[in-house]
Write a protein that holds these residues in place. Sequence first.
Motif, short mmCIF file in Angstrom:
data_model
loop_
_atom_site.label_atom_id
_atom_site.label_comp_id
_atom_site.label_asym_id
_atom_site.label_seq_id
_atom_site.Cartn_x
_atom_site.Cartn_y
_atom_site.Cartn_z
N GLY A 137 -43.38 15.71 48.14
CA GLY A 137 -44.53 15.24 48.68
C GLY A 137 -44.54 15.29 50.24
O GLY A 137 -44.70 16.74 49.56
N SER A 138 -43.64 15.22 50.58
CA SER A 138 -43.39 15.62 52.36
C SER A 138 -42.73 17.05 51.83
O SER A 138 -42.25 18.19 53.26
CB SER A 138 -42.69 14.53 53.13
OG SER A 138 -43.46 14.12 53.31
N ALA A 140 -42.19 18.98 49.88
CA ALA A 140 -43.72 20.49 49.12
C ALA A 140 -43.02 21.22 48.38
O ALA A 140 -43.09 20.85 47.04
CB ALA A 140 -45.17 21.03 50.01
N ARG A 185 -40.46 31.00 48.09
CA ARG A 185 -41.10 32.34 48.73
C ARG A 185 -41.23 32.94 46.99
O ARG A 185 -41.28 33.21 46.63
CB ARG A 185 -40.37 32.82 48.81
CG ARG A 185 -39.87 33.75 50.61
CD ARG A 185 -39.09 34.61 50.41
NE ARG A 185 -39.01 33.90 51.99
CZ ARG A 185 -37.77 35.34 53.31
NH1 ARG A 185 -37.89 35.83 52.42
NH2 ARG A 185 -38.11 34.81 54.57
N LEU A 242 -49.83 26.30 52.97
CA LEU A 242 -49.11 25.81 54.11
C LEU A 242 -50.71 26.33 54.99
O LEU A 242 -51.32 26.23 56.51
CB LEU A 242 -48.29 25.48 54.60
CG LEU A 242 -47.11 25.08 54.04
CD1 LEU A 242 -45.42 25.75 55.10
CD2 LEU A 242 -47.12 23.45 53.78
N LEU A 245 -53.18 24.51 54.64
CA LEU A 245 -53.69 22.76 55.75
C LEU A 245 -53.96 23.03 56.79
O LEU A 245 -54.09 22.52 57.95
CB LEU A 245 -51.81 22.88 55.19
CG LEU A 245 -51.81 22.45 53.65
CD1 LEU A 245 -50.37 20.77 54.02
CD2 LEU A 245 -52.85 20.83 53.10
N ARG A 249 -55.96 20.56 57.80
CA ARG A 249 -55.92 18.64 58.57
C ARG A 249 -56.85 18.50 59.75
O ARG A 249 -56.68 17.60 59.71
CB ARG A 249 -54.42 19.19 59.22
CG ARG A 249 -53.43 19.05 58.19
CD ARG A 249 -51.61 19.40 58.55
NE ARG A 249 -50.31 18.62 57.59
CZ ARG A 249 -49.67 19.57 57.00
NH1 ARG A 249 -49.13 21.10 58.31
NH2 ARG A 249 -48.81 19.48 56.03
N ILE A 375 -44.48 13.88 59.26
CA ILE A 375 -44.48 15.39 59.03
C ILE A 375 -45.12 16.20 60.48
O ILE A 375 -44.46 17.36 60.19
CB ILE A 375 -45.52 15.24 57.58
CG1 ILE A 375 -43.14 15.51 56.74
CG2 ILE A 375 -45.30 17.00 57.41
CD1 ILE A 375 -42.53 16.04 56.40
N1 COS Z 1 -48.45 29.28 57.89
C1 COS Z 1 -48.00 29.89 56.82
N2 COS Z 1 -46.57 30.25 56.56
C2 COS Z 1 -46.03 28.61 57.08
C3 COS Z 1 -46.73 27.42 57.35
C4 COS Z 1 -47.94 27.92 57.82
N3 COS Z 1 -48.47 26.92 58.49
N4 COS Z 1 -45.72 26.96 57.81
C5 COS Z 1 -44.92 27.24 56.76
N5 COS Z 1 -44.59 28.67 56.70
C6 COS Z 1 -43.90 29.43 55.69
C7 COS Z 1 -42.51 29.89 56.53
O1 COS Z 1 -42.66 30.95 57.36
C8 COS Z 1 -41.38 29.89 55.28
O2 COS Z 1 -41.47 31.33 55.76
P1 COS Z 1 -40.67 32.28 55.32
O3 COS Z 1 -39.41 31.32 54.07
O4 COS Z 1 -40.67 33.61 54.65
O5 COS Z 1 -40.12 32.07 56.11
C9 COS Z 1 -41.99 29.40 54.50
O6 COS Z 1 -43.13 28.61 54.30
C10 COS Z 1 -40.81 28.06 54.67
O7 COS Z 1 -41.18 27.31 55.53
P2 COS Z 1 -40.58 26.58 56.14
O8 COS Z 1 -38.93 26.56 56.06
O9 COS Z 1 -40.41 25.89 57.73
O10 COS Z 1 -40.71 24.78 54.84
P3 COS Z 1 -39.84 23.48 54.66
O11 COS Z 1 -40.11 23.74 53.49
O12 COS Z 1 -39.12 23.31 55.50
O13 COS Z 1 -41.12 22.63 55.09
C11 COS Z 1 -42.99 21.16 56.05
C12 COS Z 1 -42.48 22.74 55.45
C13 COS Z 1 -42.49 20.43 55.14
C14 COS Z 1 -43.76 22.14 56.98
C15 COS Z 1 -44.16 21.35 54.55
O14 COS Z 1 -43.54 21.18 53.01
C16 COS Z 1 -45.59 20.64 54.83
O15 COS Z 1 -46.53 21.00 55.43
N6 COS Z 1 -45.22 19.05 54.37
C17 COS Z 1 -45.95 18.41 54.06
C18 COS Z 1 -47.11 19.00 52.75
C19 COS Z 1 -48.29 17.79 52.61
O16 COS Z 1 -49.15 18.24 54.18
N7 COS Z 1 -49.27 17.32 51.79
C20 COS Z 1 -49.82 16.89 51.41
C21 COS Z 1 -50.90 18.11 50.32
S1 COS Z 1 -52.16 17.63 50.39
S2 COS Z 1 -52.83 15.62 50.29
#
Ligand code: COS
Length: 386
Positions: A137-138, A140, A185, A242, A245, A249, A375
Amino acid sequence: MALKSDFDTYRLTDEHAMIRDAVRSLAEDKIAPRAAEIDRTAQFPYDVLEALTRAGFHATHIPEEYGGVGADSLATAIVIEEVARVCASSSLIPAVNKLGTMPVILSGSEELKKQVLPEVASGEAMFSYALSEREAGSDAAAMRTRALFDGDHWVLNGTKCWISNAGVSSHYTVMAVTDPSKGSRGISAFVVHKDDPGFSVGHHERKLGIKGSPTCEIYLENCTIPVNRIVGEPGTGFKTALTTLDHTRLTIGAQALGIAQGAIDASIAYMKTRQQFGKPIGDFQGLQFMLADMVMQTEAARQLIYAAAAKAERAEPGLTWYSAAAKAFASDVAMRVTTDAVQIFGGAGYTEDFPVERMMRDAKITQIYEGTNQINRMVIARQLLK
Ligand code: COS
């Protein structure tokens, strides 16, 4: 250098004001009278979909080159806000259409855009977004759904959950792992159609609010799709999800804002008419202070959301934290404002005879979906500390 501000940048354009008037009139005429029933029966409102489609408000964000009206992010936010002001469930029609199609708009091939976007623009198709799973979920990126290339097709296996408008939508943007060795990735995005072999929809979740928008699991069992339905390059799906979103958002912020405004409007009407101690309850300072706080917070949310929409339109780099802030702030405001609205109505507010109890239940989801507000706060802090 002239020290004069361009004050026009601080008010809506005439076009945006006209869109607000047009949606508000449709919402009050066609949607408000149905809102309580939609909530009570938990049925998707096909009549509302038809009314929104006829007026061109069901998917305003689709660019003109794909048959849409090409409304900007602010106009789309205003449409969602005004529909949510009377019925949060119905506001998920334009909001989920935007969420589902943004990955294609942002990263899809020209061929894919031409294939799927015109159908959404015309109202023939609706589009959902499938990122979450029961155990992802969080977090993702922890998703387990797999997509394998069999030489001719992509074959998807897995279960996605909390899919808004599932069963009503014909198209789903599905995020799936294509290379498990690469973490986030190794995730790719795909467009899946309801008629693709191996696709099915689960039962409706029984929910606290937004009852007129079905939320279901979707099942992918050797779901086989043509090779050209991948969105962008393999491995870019998580970034696309992302970035999507970042754009949507703020639209959940707009939905929360609309719910809060609906609760304020109902409260003002009630405070003017409900008599206690021989006068309208609006004469009591205790309630006046509550109302003033509700309006102050809601207007602050409005400014943040509109500014976020303008940033989205200009593709500014700070959009990630700004859109998360708009969503988290507006949804926290909506929860407080709707709870206070129920308080202002007293015992009557706790009954289904007035809309504020529905608004309070509907507001809650805006603090949860498209990233819990915890989050979203993490997203804000991470981007600022980076
Ligand atoms: N736009 C584009 N790329 C992004 C980004 C954004 N806003 N935020 C992060 N990224 C990229 C990062 O740069 C990273 O890329 P690289 O591996 O090339 O460096 C990659 O995405 C992973 O980022 P990160 O390490 O920050 O990911 P995490 O797994 O730590 O977590 C969160 C990211 C928690 C922010 C994300 O999983 C999230 O938003 N979770 C909530 C999901 C959500 O909103 N679900 C609801 C679905 S719709 S009801």
